[in-house]
Structures are given as C-alpha cells and as structure tokens.
Design a protein around this motif. Structure first.
Motif, PDB file in Angstrom:
ATOM      1  N   ILE A  96       0.850  -1.195   0.000  1.00 18.87           N
ATOM      2  CA  ILE A  96       0.000   0.000   0.000  1.00 18.87           C
ATOM      3  C   ILE A  96       0.884   1.243   0.000  1.00 18.87           C
ATOM      4  CG2 ILE A  96      -1.628   1.396   1.340  1.00 18.87           C
ATOM      5  CD1 ILE A  96      -2.782  -1.260   2.419  1.00 18.87           C
ATOM      6  N   ARG A 145      -8.301   7.945  -0.269  1.00 21.26           N
ATOM      7  CA  ARG A 145      -8.457   6.493  -0.438  1.00 21.26           C
ATOM      8  C   ARG A 145      -8.718   6.137  -1.905  1.00 21.26           C
ATOM      9  NH1 ARG A 145     -13.197   3.728   0.878  1.00 21.26           N
ATOM     10  NH2 ARG A 145     -13.886   5.541   2.074  1.00 21.26           N
ATOM     11  N   HIS A 146      -9.584   6.925  -2.557  1.00 24.99           N
ATOM     12  CA  HIS A 146      -9.962   6.592  -3.934  1.00 24.99           C
ATOM     13  C   HIS A 146      -9.023   7.158  -4.997  1.00 24.99           C
ATOM     14  CE1 HIS A 146     -13.689   4.580  -2.909  1.00 24.99           C
ATOM     15  NE2 HIS A 146     -13.979   5.560  -2.087  1.00 24.99           N
ATOM     16  N   THR A 149      -4.340   6.258  -3.589  1.00 25.55           N
ATOM     17  CA  THR A 149      -3.891   4.901  -3.248  1.00 25.55           C
ATOM     18  C   THR A 149      -4.367   3.944  -4.339  1.00 25.55           C
ATOM     19  OG1 THR A 149      -5.848   4.064  -2.083  1.00 25.55           O
ATOM     20  CG2 THR A 149      -4.352   5.459  -0.804  1.00 25.55           C
ATOM     21  N   TYR A 151      -6.429   1.580  -3.773  1.00 26.43           N
ATOM     22  CA  TYR A 151      -7.625   0.991  -3.166  1.00 26.43           C
ATOM     23  C   TYR A 151      -8.625   0.496  -4.222  1.00 26.43           C
ATOM     24  CZ  TYR A 151     -11.970   0.995  -0.377  1.00 26.43           C
ATOM     25  OH  TYR A 151     -13.156   0.662   0.230  1.00 26.43           O
ATOM     26  N   TYR A 168     -11.804  -7.718   2.013  1.00 27.72           N
ATOM     27  CA  TYR A 168     -12.104  -6.299   1.818  1.00 27.72           C
ATOM     28  C   TYR A 168     -11.978  -5.478   3.104  1.00 27.72           C
ATOM     29  CZ  TYR A 168     -14.664  -1.985   1.403  1.00 27.72           C
ATOM     30  OH  TYR A 168     -15.019  -0.667   1.495  1.00 27.72           O
ATOM     31  N   TYR A 171      -8.317  -5.087   4.094  1.00 31.64           N
ATOM     32  CA  TYR A 171      -7.576  -4.190   3.207  1.00 31.64           C
ATOM     33  C   TYR A 171      -7.979  -2.736   3.465  1.00 31.64           C
ATOM     34  CZ  TYR A 171      -5.516  -2.164  -0.957  1.00 31.64           C
ATOM     35  OH  TYR A 171      -4.761  -1.383  -1.802  1.00 31.64           O
ATOM     36  N   ARG A 172      -9.255  -2.510   3.631  1.00 26.23           N
ATOM     37  CA  ARG A 172      -9.737  -1.145   3.883  1.00 26.23           C
ATOM     38  C   ARG A 172      -9.119  -0.570   5.154  1.00 26.23           C
ATOM     39  NH1 ARG A 172     -14.024   1.550   6.404  1.00 26.23           N
ATOM     40  NH2 ARG A 172     -14.940   3.232   5.156  1.00 26.23           N
ATOM     41  N   VAL A 175      -5.493   0.329   4.522  1.00 27.15           N
ATOM     42  CA  VAL A 175      -5.377   1.573   3.750  1.00 27.15           C
ATOM     43  C   VAL A 175      -5.609   2.774   4.662  1.00 27.15           C
ATOM     44  CG1 VAL A 175      -6.450   2.975   1.935  1.00 27.15           C
ATOM     45  CG2 VAL A 175      -5.947   0.558   1.510  1.00 27.15           C
TER      46      VAL A 175
END
Length: 197
Positions: A96, A145-146, A149, A151, A168, A171-172, A175
């Motif tokens: 990440i 985030r969007h 990264t 993501y 999910y 991972y979230r 991040v």
C-alpha cells in the motif's frame, strides 16, 4: 394431519443432509400449515415416519453419500481459493502506497471533487463551503483512499473472487492506517471510518 404423528420441517431436513432435489424425489407432498413465527409465510411439514423410511432407501443413501463427497470437495476448493485470496491480500497490504502532497492542497482537491459530484448529479443547492470540519475530513479521507492509493484497483481486481468478503474489510483498514500515517491530521477520521464497518 395427525396430532400424534411427529413432523419434520424443511430446516430440520436440511440439517439431516437433505436438499430440495432429494426432498422432491423421495418424500411425498408436504403438509402446509401456518408458520407460528412468520405469519405471512407457510410452514412445510413431512411425517417423520416418511422421512425415516426414505432415509433407509438404498438409492437415497447412495445419493446422499455422493452429495457429501461433493460437498467436501467443494469446501476444499473454497478453502484453496480463500488461501489464494489471503496471499493476494497480504501482498496488497504490504505494498500500500499513499501519495503524499501538501495537506491543504489535498483538502482543496477533495472539496473540488465533492462539489463536482454535486454539480454532475444536479445537486445545485449543495455547497461544500457549508460543510463542518468533520465532514471535510471525511471527504478528504475518502478522496485520498480513492485517488491517492491503489484501493480501487484492489477492489476491481478482487471483485467476485472467493474470500473478498473477509479480505475487503482487512484491506480497507490497512489503507486507512496508511492514510493516517501519511496524513496524521486525519488520524481520528481514519479511526472513525474503521469503526464504521
């Protein structure tokens, strides 16, 4: 329907290894009665004696055994796919990266993106300048985030794969942890978003 006779529900049949195909092939039509728990749904009942008789049928036992073998193979295949997802997840978490920019510049970009969203969705009465600081932080974390990264790329590549349901949220969270490392001012908002899921 005799009150002395014992009856078996569909849920109980499923626990005993039956499925819809076996029920249709080896059992007579069920008795239909009111469901005591859900008034709008009917309850289907089979005589326990009919069930026990069917469960002694050699053909039924053979099909049930084959079904168990299939279920074991299917479960093993799912475990293998979940293990692959764990490997993918661990590699994704390890790599990440959060692009680092001037914080105020990132906030400006986040607000601009949100205002653009309002405009293209015809929400002309909405103005980002009226947002409180907590809302601005939420938008900023979401923007990072969007946009800053990988993501969305991870979600796109993992979509529909076995194991995404457990991968999910992990991972979230990872991040969000990295975002708070790079942008400490957003630490509290990242923690709040981790608690949302």
């Amino acid at each position: 329907m005799s009150e002395k006779e014992k009856y078996v529900t569909k849920t109980e049949l499923k626990k005993r290894g039956w499925n819809d195909e076996l029920i249709g092939k080896y059992l007579p039509e069920p008795y239909v009665t009111k469901n005591p728990y859900y008034s709008r749904m009917s309850m289907y009942l089979w005589k326990e004696s009919d069930v026990l008789e069917a469960e002694q049928n050699e053909e039924f036992l053979d099909r049930l055994e084959k079904r168990k073998v299939y279920q074991k193979r299917a479960a093993a295949a799912v475990r293998t796919k979940e293990e692959k997802m764990r490997v993918i997840l661990n590699a994704a978490i390890e790599h990440i990266k959060v692009e680092e920019h001037d914080y105020e510049e990132v906030v400006k970009r986040a607000l601009k993106a949100k205002q653009n969203w309002y405009d293209i969705t015809d929400q002309y009465d909405r103005d980002v300048r009226n947002a409180d600081s907590r809302t601005v932080q939420r938008w900023t974390v979401n923007y990072i985030r969007h946009n800053l990264t990988d993501y969305d790329e991870f979600l796109y590549n993992a979509k529909g794969k076995t194991g995404i349901s457990f991968a999910y949220p992990l991972y979230r969270r990872a991040v969000l942890d990295r975002i708070s490392d790079v942008y400490p001012y957003l630490c509290e908002e990242c923690e709040r978003q981790k608690g949302d899921r």
